[in-house]
Motif scaffolding. Structure first.
Motif, short mmCIF file in Angstrom:
data_model
loop_
_atom_site.label_atom_id
_atom_site.label_comp_id
_atom_site.label_asym_id
_atom_site.label_seq_id
_atom_site.Cartn_x
_atom_site.Cartn_y
_atom_site.Cartn_z
N CYS A 313 0.84 -1.21 0.00
CA CYS A 313 0.00 0.00 0.00
C CYS A 313 0.87 1.25 0.00
N THR A 314 0.56 2.14 -0.96
CA THR A 314 1.32 3.38 -1.07
C THR A 314 0.55 4.57 -0.49
N GLY A 315 -0.70 4.29 -0.08
CA GLY A 315 -1.54 5.38 0.44
C GLY A 315 -2.06 6.29 -0.65
N ARG A 318 -6.84 5.68 -3.91
CA ARG A 318 -7.84 5.30 -4.91
C ARG A 318 -8.95 4.44 -4.28
N ILE A 330 -7.19 7.17 4.74
CA ILE A 330 -5.74 7.09 4.56
C ILE A 330 -5.10 7.72 5.81
N ALA A 335 -3.80 2.80 3.72
CA ALA A 335 -5.26 2.68 3.78
C ALA A 335 -5.66 1.87 5.01
N PRO A 353 -4.05 -0.13 -7.51
CA PRO A 353 -3.00 -0.22 -8.53
C PRO A 353 -1.74 -0.92 -8.02
N ALA A 354 -1.66 -1.18 -6.71
CA ALA A 354 -0.43 -1.74 -6.14
C ALA A 354 -0.62 -3.19 -5.70
N ALA A 356 -2.36 -4.31 -3.33
CA ALA A 356 -2.10 -4.24 -1.88
C ALA A 356 -3.24 -4.80 -1.04
N VAL A 357 -4.32 -5.24 -1.69
CA VAL A 357 -5.48 -5.67 -0.91
C VAL A 357 -5.60 -7.19 -0.95
S1 SF4 Z 1 -5.62 1.77 -3.64
FE1 SF4 Z 1 -4.15 0.26 -2.91
S2 SF4 Z 1 -2.23 1.37 -2.73
FE2 SF4 Z 1 -3.84 2.91 -2.92
S3 SF4 Z 1 -4.34 3.40 -0.79
FE3 SF4 Z 1 -5.75 1.80 -1.41
S4 SF4 Z 1 -4.76 -0.13 -0.78
FE4 SF4 Z 1 -3.20 1.48 -0.71
#
Ligand code: SF4
Ligand code: SF4
Length: 372
Positions: A313-315, A318, A330, A335, A353-354, A356-357
């Motif tokens: 997660c880059t914060g 999105r 955030i 997130a 996009p990362a 991360a979920v």
């Molecule tokens: S979309 Fe993905 S990278 Fe961006 S804040 Fe949410 S979990 Fe983190």
């Protein structure tokens, strides 16, 4: 009820053209579905502006083949969608579909404006709010991508139609239809309302794992098609190696009698015997229908997988912008989910996009789950 599966080993245009031609020919040619002079809206999957090799969007050469078929029939092709994130022109540019529209001299419709459509026959929805352009065309052809889907199990011709909702209305459907079976029933009504005349699915390279965005490309070498989207999706699901009649939309369509059981669907074409072993999404297992609904409601958190953000997660925010109940904040560039508000729609996983979920199963879900 018939579905044609044509082998197609690459996105080299002559091969795509031959496969699309094989599919339409099996149904008497595209002229059996559209007439000269009609405005025909081709609806690809343009979830996000990513290059075609990521297998998130319908490949532009498949769109080109359908555009040329529509032209050959003397009709007027148009291409349109409302992406999951980002503006249509930019998304279409990145996934190569804008270039096809430009080279073929056809209009790209952005689906920016919504309009109310009354649907009294609807079993779950009597009124849809969909793209205005739908009322300005004569016919629709769905040109989808063969992918796994964290919420619906798979996405093919039917789920592709959810893109007729313009950006802001998508979240409303997730808020109103929080259970998988309710959302599937809405999609079933939506497909019966839009009534595309034909459904093609680009499975030359599909997606496995955590689709529809964060899975892995998987070569399948097939293009499927037919005039019943539920049947096309069921045949596609079986090819992917999943239980076709267990997917939420298929379950609903079978219960409503709008598709025949899989064994009664006539599968034809050079690729009719293809089968694959697609990796399922983390959350393919659904307990809908197997546990009394009042228990699911009371123990919602334990009967469904919850989204957990990993260190990727880059914060970027999105997920927070698209979360229907605004359950994500955030904090310190990361997130954070409020699980009391989270409705388990997995839009965050779909759009991150990362990648991360991750989806983590609750205790009761693990206990009842067949796959454990
Ligand atoms: S979309 Fe993905 S990278 Fe961006 S804040 Fe949410 S979990 Fe983190
Ligand atoms: S946190 Fe994710 S799964 Fe939960 S409601 Fe928001 S978008 Fe849906």
């Amino acid at each position: 009820m018939k579905v044609c599966a044509a082998r197609c080993s690459s996105y080299h245009y002559p091969e795509i053209e031959a496969a699309v031609n094989e599919v339409f020919s099996e149904f008497g040619g595209i002229g059996a579905f559209i007439k000269p002079g009609e405005r025909v809206l081709i609806k690809p999957n343009m979830l996000e502006g990513l290059p075609p090799e990521r297998a998130v969007t319908t490949h532009p050469e498949v769109v080109r083949a359908v555009v040329r078929h529509v032209k050959k029939a003397g009709a007027i092709p148009l291409v349109g969608d409302s992406p999951g994130t980002g503006n249509t022109e930019r998304v279409a540019g990145r996934c190569g579909i804008a270039q096809v529209c430009q080279e073929e001299g056809i209009e790209l419709l952005p689906f920016a404006e919504a309009k109310d459509y009354s649907y009294p026959e609807g079993r779950t929805i009597k009124r849809f709010t969909l793209a205005r352009e739908l009322s300005e065309v004569d016919k629709v052809i769905s040109v989808a991508k063969m992918k796994t889907h964290s919420f619906m199990g798979i996405t093919g011709g039917i789920k592709n139609l959810f893109g007729f909702n313009v950006a802001t209305t998508k979240a409303q459907y997730h808020l109103r239809m929080q259970k998988r079976d309710d959302f599937a029933a809405m999609l079933t009504d939506l497909a019966l309302f839009i009534k595309p005349v034909f459904f093609l699915v680009d499975g030359v390279v599909g997606m496995e794992g955590n689709g529809p965005r964060n899975g892995k490309p998987k070569k399948a070498g097939v293009i499927l098609g037919g005039d019943n989207g539920f049947a096309v999706d069921m045949v596609m699901t079986k090819m992917m190696g999943f239980e076709a009649d267990k997917m939420p939309v298929a379950r609903t369509a079978l219960a409503w009698g709008v598709v025949a059981p899989l064994k009664e669907i006539d599968v034809t074409g050079s690729g009719k015997d293809l089968t694959f072993n697609f990796t399922p999404p983390d959350n393919i297992e659904s307990l809908d229908g197997r546990i009394p609904s009042f228990l699911v409601r009371i123990f919602q958190n334990q009967f469904t997988a919850r989204p957990v953000m990993n260190n990727n997660c880059t914060g970027c925010g999105r997920c927070a912008r698209h979360c229907p109940p605004k359950a994500i904040k955030i904090e310190n560039r990361r997130a954070v989910v409020d699980y009391e508000k989270c409705i388990r729609c997995y839009c965050c996983q779909e759009l991150c996009p990362a990648n991360a979920v991750e989806l983590k199963e609750g205790f009761l879900m693990r206990l009842f789950s067949r796959k454990k």
